[in-house]
Design a protein around this motif. Sequence first.
Motif, PDB file in Angstrom:
ATOM      1  N   LEU A  82       0.857  -1.187   0.000  1.00 25.53           N
ATOM      2  CA  LEU A  82       0.000   0.000   0.000  1.00 25.53           C
ATOM      3  C   LEU A  82       0.895   1.240   0.000  1.00 25.53           C
ATOM      4  N   GLY A  83       1.298   1.732   1.170  1.00 23.05           N
ATOM      5  CA  GLY A  83       2.293   2.791   1.213  1.00 23.05           C
ATOM      6  C   GLY A  83       3.652   2.258   0.806  1.00 23.05           C
ATOM      7  N   HIS A  84       4.536   3.160   0.427  1.00 25.43           N
ATOM      8  CA  HIS A  84       5.902   2.771   0.022  1.00 25.43           C
ATOM      9  C   HIS A  84       5.870   1.752  -1.125  1.00 25.43           C
ATOM     10  N   ILE A  89       5.128   1.341  -8.844  1.00 26.45           N
ATOM     11  CA  ILE A  89       4.625   2.392  -9.731  1.00 26.45           C
ATOM     12  C   ILE A  89       5.678   2.843 -10.737  1.00 26.45           C
ATOM     13  N   LYS A  90       6.942   2.708 -10.376  1.00 22.84           N
ATOM     14  CA  LYS A  90       7.994   3.120 -11.318  1.00 22.84           C
ATOM     15  C   LYS A  90       8.029   2.248 -12.566  1.00 22.84           C
ATOM     16  N   ASP A  91       7.476   1.045 -12.487  1.00 22.98           N
ATOM     17  CA  ASP A  91       7.370   0.167 -13.655  1.00 22.98           C
ATOM     18  C   ASP A  91       6.237   0.691 -14.539  1.00 22.98           C
ATOM     19  N   PRO A  92       6.527   1.123 -15.774  1.00 19.39           N
ATOM     20  CA  PRO A  92       5.466   1.690 -16.619  1.00 19.39           C
ATOM     21  C   PRO A  92       4.250   0.779 -16.771  1.00 19.39           C
ATOM     22  N   SER A  93       4.469  -0.530 -16.753  1.00 20.14           N
ATOM     23  CA  SER A  93       3.342  -1.452 -16.921  1.00 20.14           C
ATOM     24  C   SER A  93       2.450  -1.495 -15.687  1.00 20.14           C
ATOM     25  N   CYS A 135       9.422 -17.527   3.213  1.00 20.99           N
ATOM     26  CA  CYS A 135       8.788 -17.163   4.484  1.00 20.99           C
ATOM     27  C   CYS A 135       8.978 -18.299   5.486  1.00 20.99           C
ATOM     28  N   THR A 136      10.207 -18.501   5.910  1.00 21.87           N
ATOM     29  CA  THR A 136      10.515 -19.651   6.748  1.00 21.87           C
ATOM     30  C   THR A 136       9.987 -19.516   8.169  1.00 21.87           C
ATOM     31  N   ALA A 137       9.563 -18.319   8.568  1.00 18.62           N
ATOM     32  CA  ALA A 137       8.937 -18.129   9.878  1.00 18.62           C
ATOM     33  C   ALA A 137       7.436 -18.385   9.820  1.00 18.62           C
ATOM     34  N   GLY A 138       6.935 -18.722   8.635  1.00 17.59           N
ATOM     35  CA  GLY A 138       5.503 -19.000   8.503  1.00 17.59           C
ATOM     36  C   GLY A 138       4.644 -17.760   8.444  1.00 17.59           C
ATOM     37  N   LYS A 139       5.253 -16.617   8.095  1.00 19.14           N
ATOM     38  CA  LYS A 139       4.479 -15.382   8.010  1.00 19.14           C
ATOM     39  C   LYS A 139       5.103 -14.449   6.987  1.00 19.14           C
ATOM     40  N   VAL A 140       4.274 -13.539   6.483  1.00 20.82           N
ATOM     41  CA  VAL A 140       4.730 -12.525   5.545  1.00 20.82           C
ATOM     42  C   VAL A 140       4.213 -11.178   6.030  1.00 20.82           C
ATOM     43  N   HIS A 141       5.041 -10.167   5.883  1.00 21.14           N
ATOM     44  CA  HIS A 141       4.708  -8.810   6.328  1.00 21.14           C
ATOM     45  C   HIS A 141       4.349  -7.999   5.091  1.00 21.14           C
ATOM     46  N   VAL A 142       3.153  -7.379   5.097  1.00 20.25           N
ATOM     47  CA  VAL A 142       2.697  -6.662   3.903  1.00 20.25           C
ATOM     48  C   VAL A 142       2.814  -5.143   4.042  1.00 20.25           C
ATOM     49  N   GLY A 143       3.491  -4.673   5.076  1.00 21.47           N
ATOM     50  CA  GLY A 143       3.723  -3.224   5.198  1.00 21.47           C
ATOM     51  C   GLY A 143       2.465  -2.470   5.578  1.00 21.47           C
ATOM     52  N   LEU A 144       1.941  -1.685   4.628  1.00 21.71           N
ATOM     53  CA  LEU A 144       0.734  -0.859   4.757  1.00 21.71           C
ATOM     54  C   LEU A 144       0.940   0.395   5.602  1.00 21.71           C
ATOM     55  N   ASP A 145       2.187   0.712   5.988  1.00 27.57           N
ATOM     56  CA  ASP A 145       2.431   1.882   6.832  1.00 27.57           C
ATOM     57  C   ASP A 145       2.426   3.175   6.027  1.00 27.57           C
TER      58      ASP A 145
END
Length: 638
Positions: A82-84, A89-93, A135-145
């Motif tokens: 989401l943020g960051h 977005i820098k990829d034209p496609s 994701c060897t810890a069994g989780k993924v961080h999606v940011g959103l900050d």
Amino acid sequence: MIRAFQWDLGRQVERLGFLLDQLPRYADWGYQELYLHLEDSVAYPSLPGVARADAYTTREFEKLVRAATRAGIKVVPIVNLLGHTQYLIKDPSLRDLNELRAPDGTPLDRGQICPLHPRTLEVAEKLLRDMAPFCTAGKVHVGLDESFHLGKHPLSRAEVKRIGLASHFSGYVNRLHTLVQPLGLRMGLWADMLALIPDAIPQLPRGLIAYDWYYYPFPRHPRMELHNYADYDLAPAFAKQGIEYWGCAMNGGFRHEPLPVFGERLANAQSWWRRCRQTHAGGFLMTGWEPQRLAFEMPMVVDAAAACLWLNPEIDDHAGMLAKGFERVFGKSGSREAARAALACDEHAFAGYAKWETHDRWDNLAGPEGPGRAERSAKFFTRLAAKPNLPAPFSASASLNAYLAARESFIRQATRDVQKLRRYHTTGQKQFVTYYVTNCLKPLDLFELKLSKARLNAREIWARTRDPRVQSPYADILDRDAARLKTWRAWLNATAKNSARALDASPVHGRWQLTFIVHNHAPALQKILVEQQSADGTWKTLAERFTIEFRAKAARPRANLKREFSVSIDSPALPLRIALRGIGEVTVGQVTFTDGVIILRPQDWPVRERRALGTPAPTSGFPDLHLGSNRDAVSLVF
């Protein structure tokens, strides 16, 4: 409580071999999980246009994750969704994903992705599937900050109007959660948006992990900068909703700092460790951000020192913790002396936009403050860099700090030189001009030697852990300094030949100079601007600056911060104003307008009077940053 650390690889690529060597050391220090902030620094096979040229290949990334596993450290990739998301977005496609639109509806070049764009979930799923094997810890961080553009896209705006911002944000979190679940992973997100939109918490799925972050010391609860550093407490609401709570400290520097502010980083870690224990948090994370302007090993010292929280709880003083940190990173010899020196550096920290803007312009130091304070800092760092047995990255960092302080001192003296030469010219004492210019050229020659040394320091800091063929951010800054020095030398030589040239604008002092004092008594997210009206009636921004200090003394609801603001003006004939954007209020005073000879003050503005700009920052709710237009302004009539 899980103990974790983070590497920010999204700003620069560290040499893989160096990173591999550090993993067993972090394991020895008691860290159990590694969070990797990636953005475009790794290849995404499903989206080949995203990765930058020097990104880690899939095979290299596999090697890093396998090495972490061997060391007993589990990996959590951070995939900003989401943020960051400029990396997408820098990829034209992928440009059309942007939340921000031009008046004609086309996507802007910069921004963040829109949660409701028809392709957003498709792109998110590809990114998540590409990262799932790591994701060897069994989780993924999606940011959103820091998703402050939320609700700007026509689709988003319509949904926010219909169901509210909390439901708009929580709806996107729920949709991402449905993508993560089939991968057999738990989903994490930064908690700052939930501090701003707390009504979204009851609408979130159970089982999430929320990472609460705040990077200054605090007595009990973290604080929200956008709310004038008001306390907040998300732990009870998360517990009620079945969301796991983590606390996050920070190990390094903010933005352009070439050294961490060591004492404040450790105090921040202590605050979070205490809070995590009190709230029975699921984990404690030492984050690291924007290390590209530091020697990578210096934030590592803070990570190693923070390990005293669990390895040596009997050591709770900063000098003792830092001594352990230096010992763990560089060996025992000289560790106590290095720790004392590191804490002494905090008093001379190169922190905050008021200092950093000198990287971009040299006319910001033409205010009333003289060169004395900066000269003292330069001498301190010069002595420190010369100390024997100081770890090499610390010594190089101290030497770079010595240059930055010497640069400030040099510029402040040069502004006074401009004014003196102008007074000689206007009072008819032209015979002194050539002599005085000769005196000005001597410190210029000496400063050029310091610049040459700073280039070596910047190269050394960068090349210790990064590709030496790539130019570092500080090398770019020093290139710009060299260009300004060349212009300054040309100005002096021209003035020596013709004293009237002293009236020309120079890199350190304009034809005219506007200076005033900004009093930041209620820190938030204020932005000060100086604007001049053009002949066609439009207003042009001449200079702007955020008031953020990135220091503990400024991270409180009430402060006493005074900073000069100075900017060169080509012509006094066109109207001027001081404006405020962002969130919060300031006062301004001691406004002067001078060419170095004539000093003007605003009409109907007594010398000691301060004028207030802005309104108090909100104490709750999602803020309108209001950075695109003025919230308030005061006209200057001289």
